[in-house]
Enzyme design. Structure first.
Site, PDB file in Angstrom:
ATOM      1  N   ASP A  27      33.949  65.481  63.782  1.00 37.69           N
ATOM      2  CA  ASP A  27      34.091  64.105  63.317  1.00 37.69           C
ATOM      3  C   ASP A  27      35.033  63.302  64.215  1.00 37.69           C
ATOM      4  OD1 ASP A  27      32.398  64.731  61.287  1.00 37.69           O
ATOM      5  OD2 ASP A  27      33.901  64.715  59.699  1.00 37.69           O
ATOM      6  N   GLY A  28      36.036  63.973  64.791  1.00 34.96           N
ATOM      7  CA  GLY A  28      36.949  63.280  65.709  1.00 34.96           C
ATOM      8  C   GLY A  28      36.237  62.725  66.926  1.00 34.96           C
ATOM      9  N   ARG A  46      35.922  58.758  68.218  1.00 36.71           N
ATOM     10  CA  ARG A  46      36.092  58.278  69.592  1.00 36.71           C
ATOM     11  C   ARG A  46      34.858  57.510  70.069  1.00 36.71           C
ATOM     12  NH1 ARG A  46      41.152  58.012  71.979  1.00 36.71           N
ATOM     13  NH2 ARG A  46      42.398  59.786  71.277  1.00 36.71           N
ATOM     14  N   ASN A  60      37.725  55.426  59.926  1.00 34.39           N
ATOM     15  CA  ASN A  60      38.286  56.222  58.831  1.00 34.39           C
ATOM     16  C   ASN A  60      39.435  55.524  58.112  1.00 34.39           C
ATOM     17  OD1 ASN A  60      36.584  58.390  58.829  1.00 34.39           O
ATOM     18  ND2 ASN A  60      38.104  59.897  59.436  1.00 34.39           N
ATOM     19  N   GLU A  61      40.504  55.280  58.846  1.00 31.10           N
ATOM     20  CA  GLU A  61      41.679  54.699  58.206  1.00 31.10           C
ATOM     21  C   GLU A  61      42.624  54.083  59.214  1.00 31.10           C
ATOM     22  OE1 GLU A  61      42.642  58.319  59.878  1.00 31.10           O
ATOM     23  OE2 GLU A  61      41.657  58.496  57.928  1.00 31.10           O
ATOM     24  N   THR A  68      37.379  61.068  52.754  1.00 32.66           N
ATOM     25  CA  THR A  68      37.329  62.524  52.801  1.00 32.66           C
ATOM     26  C   THR A  68      38.201  63.085  53.922  1.00 32.66           C
ATOM     27  OG1 THR A  68      35.306  62.353  54.133  1.00 32.66           O
ATOM     28  CG2 THR A  68      35.040  62.721  51.769  1.00 32.66           C
ATOM     29  N   TYR A  86      42.189  61.965  55.957  1.00 31.76           N
ATOM     30  CA  TYR A  86      43.644  61.932  55.768  1.00 31.76           C
ATOM     31  C   TYR A  86      44.009  61.531  54.343  1.00 31.76           C
ATOM     32  CZ  TYR A  86      48.506  60.985  57.323  1.00 31.76           C
ATOM     33  OH  TYR A  86      49.868  60.983  57.496  1.00 31.76           O
ATOM     34  N   LEU A 144      42.321  61.930  51.572  1.00 30.16           N
ATOM     35  CA  LEU A 144      42.050  63.031  50.650  1.00 30.16           C
ATOM     36  C   LEU A 144      43.168  64.065  50.690  1.00 30.16           C
ATOM     37  CD1 LEU A 144      39.943  64.334  48.701  1.00 30.16           C
ATOM     38  CD2 LEU A 144      39.021  65.509  50.709  1.00 30.16           C
TER      39      LEU A 144
END
Length: 289
Positions: free
Chosen positions: A69-70, A74, A144-145, A185, A187, A189
């Site tokens: 997912d990382g 990117r 994500n965040e 889902t 950080y 979470l």
């Protein structure tokens, strides 16, 4: 068709998936263009020469991300607002976004060619600050965040928080996470935040190790404008946008809101978010069941 291929690593597992992917794409006469830095790292290990890209344009039909997912986080910094659909081959760990396994690559490409997929539009966050910052200016959005956190101290920070100009509270904590449904889902979470389905029009504010024990994650409308000011014993604090980090001076005004564009994720018929939850979080995996 024209496909962009992106990955961060040149380890064994991503390379094995890349080799299968290249073979499948070549057999189906799909034009292949590989991200330049990734291509440079794998050049000694592949036999065929390929075109490369540093920047994407709207001529690409889709982008394949090889990794976890990382890697997809990117990849979105390359896709930006170009509306290029992304599909992820999972060679990482959990894989909430990168869902295609190594042995599913050929079927996934055939499904794309035959248009047997749907598009999941994922909302993003943008950030602005009253302090000029090169990292934020270069790429000011996150899938994500966006999180603020302490920097060179073990002491807590105070995060003064306003929603649409109205004061909410001052979180006394190690930091504060503002998460999208996609990031719920991740950080958030891990810090006790709720799981939110991808198409929910919501954001969640999740404090990181709050000292005021009544502080709990708060779900808000995704049209909300969030304003933050951080204070603490140190003069600076960190702001993270997915995996990218910037340093800001305390008392800097930070404004976070929903981005004006979305990221398009390819979803195949045999995949659902609920199915992914059960598989990745092992829901129901109990000996009593």
């Amino acid at each position: 068709m024209k496909v962009a291929i992106y990955s961060q690593f040149q380890k064994k597992k991503p390379l094995a998936s890349l080799e299968v992917l290249l073979e499948v794409l070549q057999k189906r006469n799909i034009e292949i263009v590989i991200e330049a830095n990734f291509y440079k790292g794998i050049l000694p290990k592949i036999k065929t020469e390929y075109n490369t890209f540093s920047l994407l344009d709207a001529s690409f039909d889709f982008l394949v991300s090889i990794g976890g997912d990382g890697t997809i986080l990117r990849a979105i910094t390359l896709v930006k607002d170009l509306n290029i659909p992304i599909v992820g081959i999972n060679t990482g760990r959990l894989g909430f976004l990168a869902t295609i396994q190594h042995d599913e690559i050929e079927d996934a490409i055939d499904n794309i060619i035959n248009k047997q997929y749907s598009i999941s539009e994922r909302s993003l966050l943008t950030i602005e600050s009253s302090e000029d910052n090169a990292e934020i200016n270069r790429c000011n959005f996150a899938l994500n965040e966006i999180a603020v956190s302490r920097k060179n101290t073990t002491s807590m920070i105070t995060v003064e928080t306003e929603l649409n100009g109205e004061y909410l509270t001052s979180y006394w904590s190690d930091g504060l996470i503002i998460s999208t449904p996609t990031g719920s889902t991740g950080y958030s979470l891990s810090c006790g935040g709720p799981v939110i389905t991808p198409n929910a029009a919501s954001l969640v504010l999740t404090p990181i190790a709050p000292h005021n024990l009544s502080a709990r994650p708060l779900v808000i409308e995704d049209t909300t404008v969030i304003t933050l000011k951080v204070d603490g014993r140190e003069k600076q604090h960190l702001v993270s946008m997915d995996s990218r980090i910037a340093t800001l001076t305390n008392k800097t005004t930070i404004t976070i809101k929903k981005a004006p564009f979305t990221i398009k994720m390819m979803v195949f018929k045999n995949e659902t978010f609920l199915d992914t939850l059960r598989k990745k979080l092992l829901w129901g995996e109990d000996k009593r069941n």
